[in-house]
Scaffold this active site. Sequence first.
Site, PDB file in Angstrom:
ATOM      1  N   ASP A  23       0.834  -1.202   0.000  1.00  0.00           N
ATOM      2  CA  ASP A  23       0.000   0.000   0.000  1.00  0.00           C
ATOM      3  C   ASP A  23       0.870   1.254   0.000  1.00  0.00           C
ATOM      4  O   ASP A  23       1.961   1.257   0.561  1.00  0.00           O
ATOM      5  CB  ASP A  23      -0.893  -0.021   1.258  1.00  0.00           C
ATOM      6  CG  ASP A  23      -2.031   0.986   1.171  1.00  0.00           C
ATOM      7  OD1 ASP A  23      -2.265   1.546   0.081  1.00  0.00           O
ATOM      8  OD2 ASP A  23      -2.679   1.231   2.210  1.00  0.00           O
ATOM      9  N   ASN A  25       1.330   3.383  -2.975  1.00  0.00           N
ATOM     10  CA  ASN A  25       1.874   3.804  -4.281  1.00  0.00           C
ATOM     11  C   ASN A  25       1.393   5.202  -4.659  1.00  0.00           C
ATOM     12  O   ASN A  25       2.162   6.033  -5.157  1.00  0.00           O
ATOM     13  CB  ASN A  25       1.434   2.839  -5.386  1.00  0.00           C
ATOM     14  CG  ASN A  25       1.984   1.443  -5.191  1.00  0.00           C
ATOM     15  OD1 ASN A  25       2.880   1.235  -4.380  1.00  0.00           O
ATOM     16  ND2 ASN A  25       1.464   0.493  -5.949  1.00  0.00           N
ATOM     17  N   HIS A  40       2.641   3.249  -8.988  1.00  0.00           N
ATOM     18  CA  HIS A  40       2.464   1.810  -9.222  1.00  0.00           C
ATOM     19  C   HIS A  40       3.700   1.228  -9.929  1.00  0.00           C
ATOM     20  O   HIS A  40       4.118   0.115  -9.636  1.00  0.00           O
ATOM     21  CB  HIS A  40       1.205   1.551 -10.055  1.00  0.00           C
ATOM     22  CG  HIS A  40      -0.066   1.915  -9.328  1.00  0.00           C
ATOM     23  ND1 HIS A  40      -0.323   1.537  -8.035  1.00  0.00           N
ATOM     24  CD2 HIS A  40      -1.146   2.643  -9.712  1.00  0.00           C
ATOM     25  CE1 HIS A  40      -1.516   1.991  -7.654  1.00  0.00           C
ATOM     26  NE2 HIS A  40      -2.031   2.676  -8.660  1.00  0.00           N
ATOM     27  N   GLU A  70     -12.299  -4.927  -4.977  1.00  0.00           N
ATOM     28  CA  GLU A  70     -12.734  -3.529  -4.809  1.00  0.00           C
ATOM     29  C   GLU A  70     -11.970  -2.583  -5.740  1.00  0.00           C
ATOM     30  O   GLU A  70     -12.476  -1.531  -6.127  1.00  0.00           O
ATOM     31  CB  GLU A  70     -12.541  -3.079  -3.352  1.00  0.00           C
ATOM     32  CG  GLU A  70     -13.452  -3.777  -2.334  1.00  0.00           C
ATOM     33  CD  GLU A  70     -13.034  -5.209  -1.989  1.00  0.00           C
ATOM     34  OE1 GLU A  70     -11.845  -5.563  -2.209  1.00  0.00           O
ATOM     35  OE2 GLU A  70     -13.891  -5.982  -1.530  1.00  0.00           O
ATOM     36  N   ARG A  74     -11.886   1.622  -9.142  1.00  0.00           N
ATOM     37  CA  ARG A  74     -11.034   2.812  -9.374  1.00  0.00           C
ATOM     38  C   ARG A  74     -11.277   3.346 -10.791  1.00  0.00           C
ATOM     39  O   ARG A  74     -11.820   2.627 -11.637  1.00  0.00           O
ATOM     40  CB  ARG A  74      -9.565   2.423  -9.206  1.00  0.00           C
ATOM     41  CG  ARG A  74      -9.258   2.099  -7.749  1.00  0.00           C
ATOM     42  CD  ARG A  74      -7.781   2.051  -7.480  1.00  0.00           C
ATOM     43  NE  ARG A  74      -7.561   1.848  -6.058  1.00  0.00           N
ATOM     44  CZ  ARG A  74      -6.398   1.975  -5.448  1.00  0.00           C
ATOM     45  NH1 ARG A  74      -5.329   2.310  -6.134  1.00  0.00           N
ATOM     46  NH2 ARG A  74      -6.291   1.777  -4.161  1.00  0.00           N
ATOM     47  N   LEU A 134      10.571 -21.100  -4.265  1.00  0.00           N
ATOM     48  CA  LEU A 134       9.657 -20.109  -3.680  1.00  0.00           C
ATOM     49  C   LEU A 134       8.349 -20.161  -4.462  1.00  0.00           C
ATOM     50  O   LEU A 134       8.367 -20.216  -5.690  1.00  0.00           O
ATOM     51  CB  LEU A 134      10.278 -18.711  -3.812  1.00  0.00           C
ATOM     52  CG  LEU A 134       9.383 -17.526  -3.443  1.00  0.00           C
ATOM     53  CD1 LEU A 134       9.102 -17.489  -1.945  1.00  0.00           C
ATOM     54  CD2 LEU A 134      10.034 -16.199  -3.865  1.00  0.00           C
TER      55      LEU A 134
HETATM   56  C1  FPP Z   1      -2.025   0.206  -3.311  1.00  0.00           C
HETATM   57  O1  FPP Z   1      -1.556   1.530  -3.406  1.00  0.00           O
HETATM   58  C2  FPP Z   1      -1.524  -0.598  -4.390  1.00  0.00           C
HETATM   59  C3  FPP Z   1      -2.276  -1.161  -5.379  1.00  0.00           C
HETATM   60  C4  FPP Z   1      -3.733  -1.026  -5.479  1.00  0.00           C
HETATM   61  C5  FPP Z   1      -1.690  -1.950  -6.448  1.00  0.00           C
HETATM   62  C6  FPP Z   1      -0.482  -2.760  -6.115  1.00  0.00           C
HETATM   63  C7  FPP Z   1       0.298  -2.904  -7.362  1.00  0.00           C
HETATM   64  C8  FPP Z   1       1.614  -2.826  -7.472  1.00  0.00           C
HETATM   65  C9  FPP Z   1       2.515  -2.714  -6.320  1.00  0.00           C
HETATM   66  C10 FPP Z   1       2.249  -2.842  -8.796  1.00  0.00           C
HETATM   67  C11 FPP Z   1       2.205  -4.164  -9.466  1.00  0.00           C
HETATM   68  C12 FPP Z   1       2.826  -5.230  -8.681  1.00  0.00           C
HETATM   69  C13 FPP Z   1       2.817  -6.514  -9.061  1.00  0.00           C
HETATM   70  C14 FPP Z   1       3.403  -7.549  -8.175  1.00  0.00           C
HETATM   71  C15 FPP Z   1       2.270  -6.932 -10.334  1.00  0.00           C
HETATM   72  P1  FPP Z   1      -2.630   2.714  -3.503  1.00  0.00           P
HETATM   73  O2  FPP Z   1      -2.832   3.025  -4.939  1.00  0.00           O
HETATM   74  O3  FPP Z   1      -3.871   2.339  -2.785  1.00  0.00           O
HETATM   75  O4  FPP Z   1      -1.842   3.859  -2.769  1.00  0.00           O
HETATM   76  P2  FPP Z   1      -2.459   5.038  -1.908  1.00  0.00           P
HETATM   77  O5  FPP Z   1      -3.207   4.388  -0.760  1.00  0.00           O
HETATM   78  O6  FPP Z   1      -1.253   5.787  -1.452  1.00  0.00           O
HETATM   79  O7  FPP Z   1      -3.336   5.830  -2.830  1.00  0.00           O
END
Ligand code: FPP
Length: 249
Positions: A23, A25, A40, A70, A74, A134
């Site tokens: 979480d 990004n 991301h 969910e 977005r 793994l």
């Molecule tokens: C949450 O951050 C993250 C996600 C919804 C997506 C996770 C995806 C990745 C880390 C990239 C792809 C990875 C793989 C392994 C394919 P958020 O967008 O909710 O961040 P915020 O809460 O700061 O807005």
Amino acid sequence: MSTRKTRSNEGSSAPTHVAIIMDGNGRWARARNLPRIEGHRAGFEAAREVVRTAGEIGVDFLTLYAFSVENWKRPIQEVNALMELLNSFVEETEADLVANEVRLKVIGRIADLPSALREKIDALILRTSQHRKLTLSLALSYSGRIEILTAVQRLACDVLNGRLRAEEIDETAFRHYLYTGEDPDPDLLIRTSGEMRLSNFLLWQISYSEIYFTDVLWPDFRREAFLRAVEEYGRRQRRFGRLEREEFE
Ligand code: FPP
């Protein structure tokens, strides 16, 4: 290509199974005046580094929450960008997964994904199915409640068809119906970015997991941060509801 497990966490304090809610990004991007997708992208690099590190230190199972049911709500641009990133993950990490003997699995409603992506994922799952160093499970279009409900539906069918008797339903029988099947439950659940929620992740499986929350935003959660979480796990005393002997003497 060897299918033998070349390293195990036996004798070390590395957890057998680590699950991560990646979480932060969006906040990482906002802090740099960048579009969310750049967060991301950086998160994708962090994920690759954590997969490599987990393999190196002898973690057997790593489960990453990459996209929840969910998350489909977005904005379409962000959903599309995440699907593209997943596509890149599958294409760009294939060599890594093969070289490091990583078996890929997906948990979640894989049928929800775009068909071209699904086909690529299926091919990579097949290609890596013999790897044993793994197991990397990507949670995609995942919801813990839906996982449990789907398991109950399948179980009910088996009871109706006479394949299972109601009195045989215990924890061992039930877990077999979950997406995670016979995989061990996570020993350690990590959530980045300072949020202290479970967000519908592995609700059945984390009953006794140690939980590690960190303020580090996911794109900054690199090798050192991961090792710190594992070290902290090594200092925890797991009791599974029991008392230590000296506590009642
Ligand atoms: C949450 O951050 C993250 C996600 C919804 C997506 C996770 C995806 C990745 C880390 C990239 C792809 C990875 C793989 C392994 C394919 P958020 O967008 O909710 O961040 P915020 O809460 O700061 O807005």
